[in-house]
Design a protein around this motif. Structure first.
Motif, PDB file in Angstrom:
ATOM      1  N   THR A 150      -4.400  -8.780  -6.929  1.00  0.00           N
ATOM      2  CA  THR A 150      -5.636  -8.706  -7.691  1.00  0.00           C
ATOM      3  C   THR A 150      -5.737  -7.320  -8.341  1.00  0.00           C
ATOM      4  OG1 THR A 150      -6.810  -7.963  -5.719  1.00  0.00           O
ATOM      5  CG2 THR A 150      -6.856 -10.316  -6.190  1.00  0.00           C
ATOM      6  N   GLY A 151      -6.663  -7.197  -9.264  1.00  0.00           N
ATOM      7  CA  GLY A 151      -6.820  -5.920  -9.955  1.00  0.00           C
ATOM      8  C   GLY A 151      -6.661  -6.052 -11.456  1.00  0.00           C
ATOM      9  N   GLY A 152      -6.738  -7.294 -11.982  1.00  0.00           N
ATOM     10  CA  GLY A 152      -6.581  -7.535 -13.407  1.00  0.00           C
ATOM     11  C   GLY A 152      -5.222  -8.082 -13.783  1.00  0.00           C
TER      12      GLY A 152
ATOM     13  N   GLY B 216     -15.842 -14.043 -12.055  1.00  0.00           N
ATOM     14  CA  GLY B 216     -16.860 -13.210 -12.677  1.00  0.00           C
ATOM     15  C   GLY B 216     -18.023 -12.879 -11.776  1.00  0.00           C
ATOM     16  N   LYS B 217     -18.175 -13.601 -10.671  1.00  0.00           N
ATOM     17  CA  LYS B 217     -19.278 -13.299  -9.753  1.00  0.00           C
ATOM     18  C   LYS B 217     -19.105 -11.937  -9.101  1.00  0.00           C
ATOM     19  CE  LYS B 217     -20.861 -17.967  -8.689  1.00  0.00           C
ATOM     20  NZ  LYS B 217     -21.194 -18.945  -7.634  1.00  0.00           N
ATOM     21  N   SER B 218     -17.863 -11.436  -9.053  1.00  0.00           N
ATOM     22  CA  SER B 218     -17.632 -10.099  -8.501  1.00  0.00           C
ATOM     23  C   SER B 218     -17.380  -9.079  -9.604  1.00  0.00           C
ATOM     24  CB  SER B 218     -16.443 -10.123  -7.534  1.00  0.00           C
ATOM     25  OG  SER B 218     -15.272 -10.584  -8.181  1.00  0.00           O
ATOM     26  N   GLY B 219     -17.714  -9.433 -10.842  1.00  0.00           N
ATOM     27  CA  GLY B 219     -17.643  -8.469 -11.932  1.00  0.00           C
ATOM     28  C   GLY B 219     -16.637  -8.766 -13.013  1.00  0.00           C
ATOM     29  N   LEU B 220     -15.748  -9.743 -12.849  1.00  0.00           N
ATOM     30  CA  LEU B 220     -14.733 -10.117 -13.815  1.00  0.00           C
ATOM     31  C   LEU B 220     -13.827  -8.934 -14.162  1.00  0.00           C
ATOM     32  CD1 LEU B 220     -13.542 -12.476 -15.361  1.00  0.00           C
ATOM     33  CD2 LEU B 220     -14.860 -11.771 -17.342  1.00  0.00           C
ATOM     34  N   ASN B 221     -12.893  -8.678 -13.290  1.00  0.00           N
ATOM     35  CA  ASN B 221     -11.885  -7.649 -13.537  1.00  0.00           C
ATOM     36  C   ASN B 221     -10.860  -8.220 -14.524  1.00  0.00           C
ATOM     37  OD1 ASN B 221      -9.464  -5.940 -11.365  1.00  0.00           O
ATOM     38  ND2 ASN B 221     -10.096  -5.521 -13.457  1.00  0.00           N
TER      39      ASN B 221
ATOM     40  N   ILE C  71       3.551  -0.308   5.542  1.00  0.00           N
ATOM     41  CA  ILE C  71       4.576  -1.325   5.744  1.00  0.00           C
ATOM     42  C   ILE C  71       5.927  -0.633   5.600  1.00  0.00           C
ATOM     43  CG2 ILE C  71       3.150  -3.278   5.027  1.00  0.00           C
ATOM     44  CD1 ILE C  71       4.398  -3.117   2.273  1.00  0.00           C
ATOM     45  N   PRO C  72       7.022  -1.263   5.975  1.00  0.00           N
ATOM     46  CA  PRO C  72       8.314  -0.569   5.945  1.00  0.00           C
ATOM     47  C   PRO C  72       8.702   0.004   4.592  1.00  0.00           C
ATOM     48  CG  PRO C  72       8.487  -2.523   7.309  1.00  0.00           C
ATOM     49  CD  PRO C  72       7.128  -2.560   6.679  1.00  0.00           C
ATOM     50  N   THR C  73       8.220  -0.586   3.499  1.00  0.00           N
ATOM     51  CA  THR C  73       8.597  -0.110   2.170  1.00  0.00           C
ATOM     52  C   THR C  73       7.665   0.965   1.620  1.00  0.00           C
ATOM     53  OG1 THR C  73       7.390  -1.981   1.211  1.00  0.00           O
ATOM     54  CG2 THR C  73       9.762  -2.236   1.537  1.00  0.00           C
ATOM     55  N   GLY C  74       6.604   1.320   2.333  1.00  0.00           N
ATOM     56  CA  GLY C  74       5.721   2.364   1.835  1.00  0.00           C
ATOM     57  C   GLY C  74       4.335   2.274   2.431  1.00  0.00           C
ATOM     58  N   ARG C  75       3.439   3.064   1.862  1.00  0.00           N
ATOM     59  CA  ARG C  75       2.055   3.088   2.328  1.00  0.00           C
ATOM     60  C   ARG C  75       1.132   3.066   1.122  1.00  0.00           C
ATOM     61  NH1 ARG C  75       1.207   7.343   6.248  1.00  0.00           N
ATOM     62  NH2 ARG C  75      -0.901   7.742   5.519  1.00  0.00           N
ATOM     63  N   SER C  76      -0.054   2.536   1.321  1.00  0.00           N
ATOM     64  CA  SER C  76      -1.021   2.428   0.242  1.00  0.00           C
ATOM     65  C   SER C  76      -2.408   2.694   0.800  1.00  0.00           C
ATOM     66  CB  SER C  76      -0.954   1.039  -0.407  1.00  0.00           C
ATOM     67  OG  SER C  76      -1.231   0.019   0.543  1.00  0.00           O
ATOM     68  N   ARG C  77      -3.322   2.994  -0.102  1.00  0.00           N
ATOM     69  CA  ARG C  77      -4.725   3.182   0.273  1.00  0.00           C
ATOM     70  C   ARG C  77      -5.527   2.064  -0.364  1.00  0.00           C
ATOM     71  NH1 ARG C  77      -5.502   8.756   1.877  1.00  0.00           N
ATOM     72  NH2 ARG C  77      -7.728   8.285   2.132  1.00  0.00           N
ATOM     73  N   GLY C  78      -6.341   1.418   0.412  1.00  0.00           N
ATOM     74  CA  GLY C  78      -7.159   0.345  -0.128  1.00  0.00           C
ATOM     75  C   GLY C  78      -8.138  -0.158   0.912  1.00  0.00           C
TER      76      GLY C  78
ATOM     77  N   SER D 185     -13.366   3.846 -12.017  1.00  0.00           N
ATOM     78  CA  SER D 185     -12.639   5.022 -11.550  1.00  0.00           C
ATOM     79  C   SER D 185     -11.210   4.699 -11.128  1.00  0.00           C
ATOM     80  CB  SER D 185     -13.389   5.666 -10.383  1.00  0.00           C
ATOM     81  OG  SER D 185     -13.529   4.739  -9.308  1.00  0.00           O
ATOM     82  N   THR D 186     -10.937   3.453 -10.759  1.00  0.00           N
ATOM     83  CA  THR D 186      -9.587   3.065 -10.354  1.00  0.00           C
ATOM     84  C   THR D 186      -8.764   2.505 -11.510  1.00  0.00           C
ATOM     85  OG1 THR D 186     -10.308   0.830  -9.730  1.00  0.00           O
ATOM     86  CG2 THR D 186     -10.389   2.550  -8.018  1.00  0.00           C
ATOM     87  N   GLY D 187      -9.329   2.498 -12.717  1.00  0.00           N
ATOM     88  CA  GLY D 187      -8.635   1.967 -13.879  1.00  0.00           C
ATOM     89  C   GLY D 187      -8.920   0.511 -14.167  1.00  0.00           C
ATOM     90  N   ARG D 188      -9.661  -0.146 -13.300  1.00  0.00           N
ATOM     91  CA  ARG D 188      -9.963  -1.554 -13.538  1.00  0.00           C
ATOM     92  C   ARG D 188     -10.970  -1.694 -14.671  1.00  0.00           C
ATOM     93  NH1 ARG D 188      -9.983  -4.712  -7.713  1.00  0.00           N
ATOM     94  NH2 ARG D 188      -8.051  -3.799  -6.910  1.00  0.00           N
TER      95      ARG D 188
END
Length: 393
Positions: free
Chosen positions: A365-367, A44-49, A216-223, A95-98
């Motif tokens: 992470t992300g809920g 919760g110190k970072s907002g409790l997702n 990575i070999p299985t795909g790409r992500s933004r973060g 905005s990211t759905g969290r």
């Protein structure tokens, strides 16, 4: 009155205790630490997702094992939000759905939940540390000395092996293994990776890397992720940490919003009399952190625009080993699924159910972590209640 014991005062244990208490059982919730849910409060110190608002099938696809996904299906993002609102907690979706409490704190939800448990008749005992078995009995070190309990039903929710200072020290592994329960060895999850930085990077440590794509070999992500003294860490890394831990190579696209040909043309349009740093700043629009990474991991950088663009679009990251369990947000491994019934009852120890991060699963992470802990606590608590109510007096 039939007695139920829940060992572990985190979200999974609290949820199991609530489900048992609603049946009218005499429920005792014991926790080794002085207060409940310390890891929950730390989160919760970072907002409790709490969870993430997205299509259910997409949400469930983030779990490593089909059984934890199946357990989470009936208590997913919508149900977690309803649970929080029933405790009087206002929520908002980013905005990211969290999904977060409007107050961005864990303590109001925890206080309201403890009050509800107490109102349902749950006895809460802190500083009770489980010490294993004495025959069929459960043994505890308590402020009043050694205690032995013989509950009619038990739910274990002792956590995994991450953040041991908050209570999840996995001391239970030896006791359950000694009773014939199969344990998958623990590994760090949602963790950073070691990088051996050169001296020129020291000025950039502690800075976030934004607007890059991770490949990575299985795909790409933004973060987004962060450069730390120990290496790289943060949400963007955690999303793919399981694959990286398994040995997948990692590359960065430092200019993910333009294709390689356009980037090559922009780099080629800068006078070759300009320094390489200026060409990268002007042609590739690299900020100081990305520029430092290109120099760190791409040297010797080619001067040819096409080859330079290719390097920037697939910059190899020299990953070291994962950071240790003690630094990880969560853990992979735990009680093997073939040691459990569909009700999360230990087949080697009838009448003992388990929930939360004791089970062999992981998620980013992300809920996702908290949602599955709540869902598995609910699942185990309801199953334990059915078993308790069906047993003879």
């Amino acid at each position: 009155m039939k007695t139920a014991l829940v060992i572990g005062g985190g979200p999974a244990g609290m949820m199991a205790a609530e489900e048992l208490a609603r049946t009218g059982a005499d429920v005792t919730l014991v926790e080794a630490k002085p207060t409940l849910a310390r890891k929950f409060l730390m989160a919760g110190k970072s907002g409790l997702n709490l969870t993430k608002q997205e299509p259910l099938e997409t949400f469930l696809s983030h779990y490593s094992h089909p059984q934890i996904a199946a357990i989470t299906r009936p208590f997913g993002p919508d149900q977690v939000q309803e649970f929080a609102r029933d405790l009087g907690i206002d929520l908002f979706t980013g905005s990211t759905g969290r999904v977060f409490p409007s107050g961005m704190k864990a303590s109001p939800l925890l206080r309201a939940w403890i009050a509800r448990l107490t109102g349902l008749g749950v006895s809460i005992l802190t500083r009770w540390r489980w010490q294993g078995f004495d025959g069929a009995a459960l043994v505890f070190d308590t402020p009043e000395g050694r205690k032995t309990l013989h509950p009619d039903i038990t739910v274990l929710a002792l956590g995994g092996a991450s953040w041991p200072r908050l209570g999840s020290d996995a001391a239970w592994v030896a006791w359950l293994a000694g009773k014939g329960v199969a344990i998958t060895p623990f590994q760090p999850a949602n963790m950073g990776f070691q990088i051996n930085w050169s001296d020129h990077m020291h000025a950039h440590l502690g800075q976030p890397v934004k607007g890059a794509a991770l490949i990575i070999p299985t795909g790409r992500s933004r973060g987004e992720f962060v450069l730390s003294k120990r290496g790289i860490e943060g949400g963007g890394i955690y999303q793919i940490a399981a694959q990286l831990r398994a040995g997948a190579p990692l590359h960065l696209d430092l200019a993910p919003d333009i294709d390689i040909d356009t980037l090559s043309q922009r780099l080629g349009s800068i006078s070759p009399k300009q320094s390489l740093s200026n060409r990268l700043r002007r042609g590739a629009k690299l900020d100081p952190v990305k520029l430092a990474l290109a120099m760190e991991w791409g040297r010797p950088l080619p001067t040819d625009p096409q080859r330079l663009a290719a390097t920037l679009k697939s910059l190899p990251v020299p990953l070291g080993p994962p950071r240790p369990l003690s630094e990880a947000i969560s853990s992979a491994g735990g009680i093997a699924w073939d040691s459990l019934s569909d009700d999360l009852e230990l087949t080697a120890l009838p009448g003992i159910f388990v929930a939360g991060e004791m089970l062999d699963w992981e998620a980013p992470t992300g809920g996702y972590l908290l949602t599955a802990c709540l869902a598995s606590g609910r699942h185990a608590g309801r199953a334990a209640a059915r078993r308790l109510m069906s047993s003879p007096d």
